[in-house]
Design an enzyme around this catalytic site. Structure first.
Site, PDB file in Angstrom:
ATOM      1  N   CYS A 113       0.814  -1.230   0.000  1.00 20.17           N
ATOM      2  CA  CYS A 113       0.000   0.000   0.000  1.00 20.17           C
ATOM      3  C   CYS A 113       0.845   1.276   0.000  1.00 20.17           C
ATOM      4  CB  CYS A 113      -0.980  -0.015   1.167  1.00 20.17           C
ATOM      5  SG  CYS A 113      -0.234   0.080   2.817  1.00 20.17           S
ATOM      6  N   HIS A 163      -2.498   1.297   6.793  1.00 20.94           N
ATOM      7  CA  HIS A 163      -2.887   1.189   5.386  1.00 20.94           C
ATOM      8  C   HIS A 163      -3.135   2.576   4.807  1.00 20.94           C
ATOM      9  CE1 HIS A 163      -4.156  -1.068   1.895  1.00 20.94           C
ATOM     10  NE2 HIS A 163      -5.250  -0.325   1.797  1.00 20.94           N
ATOM     11  N   HIS A 175      -6.124   1.684  -4.203  1.00 19.76           N
ATOM     12  CA  HIS A 175      -5.109   1.270  -3.235  1.00 19.76           C
ATOM     13  C   HIS A 175      -4.624  -0.138  -3.526  1.00 19.76           C
ATOM     14  CE1 HIS A 175      -8.231  -0.779  -0.352  1.00 19.76           C
ATOM     15  NE2 HIS A 175      -8.786  -0.600  -1.525  1.00 19.76           N
TER      16      HIS A 175
END
Length: 201
Positions: A113, A163, A175
């Site tokens: 990420c 994240h 993402h």
């Protein structure tokens, strides 16, 4: 074919084990689709941001789907969105469907990420560290209601960031989600963001 669990409640708890007494790993919003990897006593094993947990079958709708990349036909942007923001979002979206690799920094061969946001921003001359928890300090924190395409949404639990995704407008982010789903588009509020940060004019 992938088995997918579609959330059909406002906020779904993803738990560490297949029981209501188990600790909550994440909260997932209505309409989000999670890839199912197993089933246990009416609970489904799913992956959220590369964490594996369980959701109750009572609150999801199970279906089969082909593992194809999402197609983004058209994005609409509000007034005042700079060309660089529109361009950054379009650049990021071309990698939808590519692999998630923990620690990876290649947009074509695999990223995690923070590697995804780092490499996309690097293309526009913005240097970010390869660590989601450190990236917010390099920009300006804003309210989620003020988010514009290109801003970053950060997620986690217990106040700890784990994240990150790029806001693309219309309440969505792109993402590097996890090993099973790779780079994908999700509802920006599929989990409650810890913070939203702007790096662009």
């Amino acid at each position: 074919m992938l088995t997918v669990a579609k959330v059909k409640t406002a906020t779904l708890r993803v738990r560490e084990d297949a029981t209501t007494e188990s600790s909550i790993l994440a909260l997932v919003g209505d309409g989000e689709e999670l890839v199912v990897s197993g089933e246990k006593d009416g609970w489904y094993e799913v992956e959220v941001d590369n964490l594996t947990g369980y959701v109750s079958g009572e609150f999801v709708e199970i279906s089969l789907m082909l593992p194809t990349a999402l197609t983004i036909k058209e994005l609409r942007y509000g007034n005042g969105v700079s060309d660089v923001r529109v361009d950054l979002v379009q650049y990021a979206l071309q990698f939808v469907g590519n692999r998630y690799v923990w620690g990876g920094t290649s947009l074509t061969r695999g990223v995690d990420c923070s590697g995804f946001t780092m490499k996309v921003y690097e293309h526009y001359g913005v240097r970010l560290p390869h660590h989601s928890g450190s990236q917010p300090s390099y920009g300006t924190r804003i309210k989620s209601s003020e988010a514009r395409p290109g801003d970053l949404f950060f997620y986690g639990s217990g106040g700890r960031i784990g994240h990150v995704g790029i806001y693309i407008g219309n309440g969505q982010i792109v993402h590097a989600s996890g090993v099973r789903t790779g780079i994908k588009v999700s509802n920006a509020f599929y989990r409650t963001p810890i913070c939203v940060v702007s790096y662009l004019p």
